[in-house]
Design a protein around this motif. Structure first.
Motif, short mmCIF file in Angstrom:
data_model
loop_
_atom_site.label_atom_id
_atom_site.label_comp_id
_atom_site.label_asym_id
_atom_site.label_seq_id
_atom_site.Cartn_x
_atom_site.Cartn_y
_atom_site.Cartn_z
N HIS A 35 0.71 -1.19 -0.13
CA HIS A 35 0.00 -0.05 0.14
C HIS A 35 0.89 1.28 -0.18
O HIS A 35 2.00 1.29 0.46
N GLU A 48 0.39 -0.77 -4.59
CA GLU A 48 -0.87 -0.59 -4.80
C GLU A 48 -1.42 0.98 -4.39
O GLU A 48 -1.12 1.23 -3.08
N ALA A 69 -5.85 2.13 -6.63
CA ALA A 69 -7.09 1.39 -5.86
C ALA A 69 -7.84 2.61 -5.15
O ALA A 69 -7.12 3.44 -4.69
N HIS A 76 -9.60 3.58 -1.73
CA HIS A 76 -9.73 2.91 -0.44
C HIS A 76 -10.36 4.20 0.48
O HIS A 76 -10.48 4.02 1.72
N HIS A 90 -8.98 -4.06 -7.40
CA HIS A 90 -10.62 -4.38 -6.96
C HIS A 90 -11.38 -3.28 -7.50
O HIS A 90 -11.74 -2.27 -6.66
ZN LIG Z 1 -6.61 -2.33 -1.70
#
Ligand SMILES: [Zn+2]
Length: 485
Positions: A376, A415, A440, A442, A470
């Motif tokens: 992340h 990510e 991504a 979040h 995702h």
């Molecule tokens: Zn994620």
């Protein structure tokens, strides 16, 4: 065989509930509820009326739009509008609507003040005494909620497929070992590998049905036996999961397996095909006009009578699989052996469970050719995301391991958080060092479709961006998909 009025009514009232949760116009909500009530009280079968070409608009509360929806349900067994709504409203919230005394208005208060989205969160808040302090709630309401919740959780709980796999396979293996058992198979949504499973449906053919039923109810994970009969028994496992066992004669095993596997919409479509051929299709087999069974032993026979190839259970959702099977164009499903690598994983450097080296070796053991390490970025503080310097140091560690480790290629990745303005949470000069960059969402899940789409497109415009991770950010059973075109 046809769709019943109560099934149509259930679809309409569910749409009413979902619309109300979404804060839709009360007139639209009421239109669906009134229609549901009317349909439930109707003495004639709507399916029959549709078949005979009667004017549904002549019925009270049914306008042009609802009439078209009834025709769609009769023809397909389901309604696209409902499927669409179900993907936009969190299923946990829908479950909460079933708590007596909790209407959409109170749900909104629970959501706004306490961020409650499912039964578990509500129970926790009620136990902590947070609920009775809310406007419109009192101590008594809070106590009622707690009482109702314990009962509700049994009734509505759905399990992640992966969470029931182990016990399902154990149960199958156990039943297959029993003397006199010829065939044991799983049906239902478990066999279709849906994301979630409400209960398990098992079919058995056996020389002596009493023996296999005894063994079933005596299975060690069974908490209580709800019913025990000659052809059907039901138990509840310690996890709360309900399991049905049906004993079926071998001559109709394929028909029963097909019937209890579903989906319902798929089954209805197959039955309609049968009617067109002058055949009756049910869980006992396929019967001709004289009532003679002409198929039933295997699923292949059932499909062959309709001029169709046998198809994988995963496909049986009435999404064009019958047309594809009729013309020999069924897709080949992707299986685990097709996977060559993994492009999204975390290590203990951010919020993963294992070290870089352990992950690399595990991927190699799986026979993968490559593994992208995608920690992340720093915006995701709770996941211990990496800042630019930390990411560069991590890249060095990956390079070093690549030199040392044969048989697997590690890719340097990230990510990256897609920030609300659509920028990536890492400067370009650092992204340049990477082999692969995932973006991504979040945060800010609730943006309008237009804003969310613009945000993602802006992120994709970054030349370093490779994959949208995702894509809808949903959590099955917990968080709905974000709205994205
Ligand atoms: Zn994620």
């Amino acid at each position: 065989m046809a769709v019943t009025n109560s099934e149509i009514a259930a679809i309409f009232s569910r749409i009413g509930d979902l619309l109300e949760i979404q804060g839709e116009n009360p007139f639209r909500v009421r239109a669906y509820r009134n229609a549901a009530r009317m349909v439930r009280g109707l003495s004639r079968s709507l399916a029959e009326m549709v078949e005979q070409g009667e004017v549904l608009e002549a019925l009270p509360t049914i306008g042009k739009d609802l009439a078209a929806k009834i025709r769609e349900i009769v023809a397909t067994g389901s309604l696209r509008k409902l499927t669409e709504l179900e993907t936009t409203v969190s299923p946990g919230l829908v479950d909460l609507l079933q708590v007596p005394g909790l209407g959409p208005k109170r749900l909104k208060i629970l959501r706004d003040y306490l961020n409650i989205h499912d039964v578990g969160e509500l129970e926790k808040a009620a136990r902590q005494g947070l609920v009775h302090q809310l406007p419109g709630f009192g101590v008594k309401t809070e106590q009622n909620i707690l009482r109702e919740l314990s009962e509700l959780q049994q009734r509505i709980r759905r399990y992640l497929w992966a969470d029931v796999e182990e016990i399902a396979e154990q149960l199958l293996a156990y039943l297959r070992k029993q003397p006199g058992v010829k065939k044991v198979e799983m049906a239902g949504s478990y066999r279709r590998r849906r994301e979630t499973v409400g209960d398990l449906d098992i079919l058995v053919s056996a020389a002596k049905s009493a023996k296999v039923t005894d063994a079933f109810t005596a299975f060690e994970a069974v908490e209580r036996v709800i019913s025990k009969g000659h052809t059907r028994s039901t138990v509840v496992l310690r996890t709360g999961l309900q399991v049905d066992l049906r004993v079926v004669p071998q001559v109709s095993f394929g028909a029963a397996w097909h019937y209890f596997t579903g989906s319902k919409a798929h089954n209805i479509a197959v039955r309609v095909m049968g009617v067109q051929r002058g055949l009756k299709v049910n869980e006992y087999g396929i019967f001709d006009k004289q009532g003679k069974r002409i198929a039933g032993r295997t699923e292949k026979e059932i499909y062959a009578q309709m001029g169709l190839q046998w198809m994988e259970p995963e496909l049986r959702e009435k999404r064009g699989e019958l047309e594809a099977a009729a013309t020999g164009r069924l897709p080949k499903l992707i299986v685990a052996a097709d996977l060559r690598g993994d492009l999204h994983c975390h290590t203990t450097r951010s919020d993963g469970q294992d070290s870089l080296e352990a992950m690399a070796k595990a991927a190699r053991a799986l026979g993968h050719d490559y593994l992208a390490i995608t920690e992340h970025s720093q915006h995701l503080g709770i996941a211990r995301g990496l800042d630019p310097d930390e990411l560069l140091a991590h890249c060095d560690a990956i390079d070093e391991l690549n030199d040392r480790l044969a048989g697997i290629r590690l890719l340097k990745g990230l990510e990256a958080d897609i920030l609300e303005d659509g920028s990536l949470d890492m400067p370009d000069h650092v992204l340049q060092r990477l082999d692969i960059c995932l973006g991504a969402i979040h945060s800010a899940f609730g943006l309008s479709e237009k804003k969310q789409t613009e945000r993602v497109i802006r992120a994709m415009d970054n030349p370093h961006f490779n994959i949208l991770a995702h894509p809808t950010a949903r959590l099955i059973g917990k968080r709905p998909a974000c709205r994205l075109d």
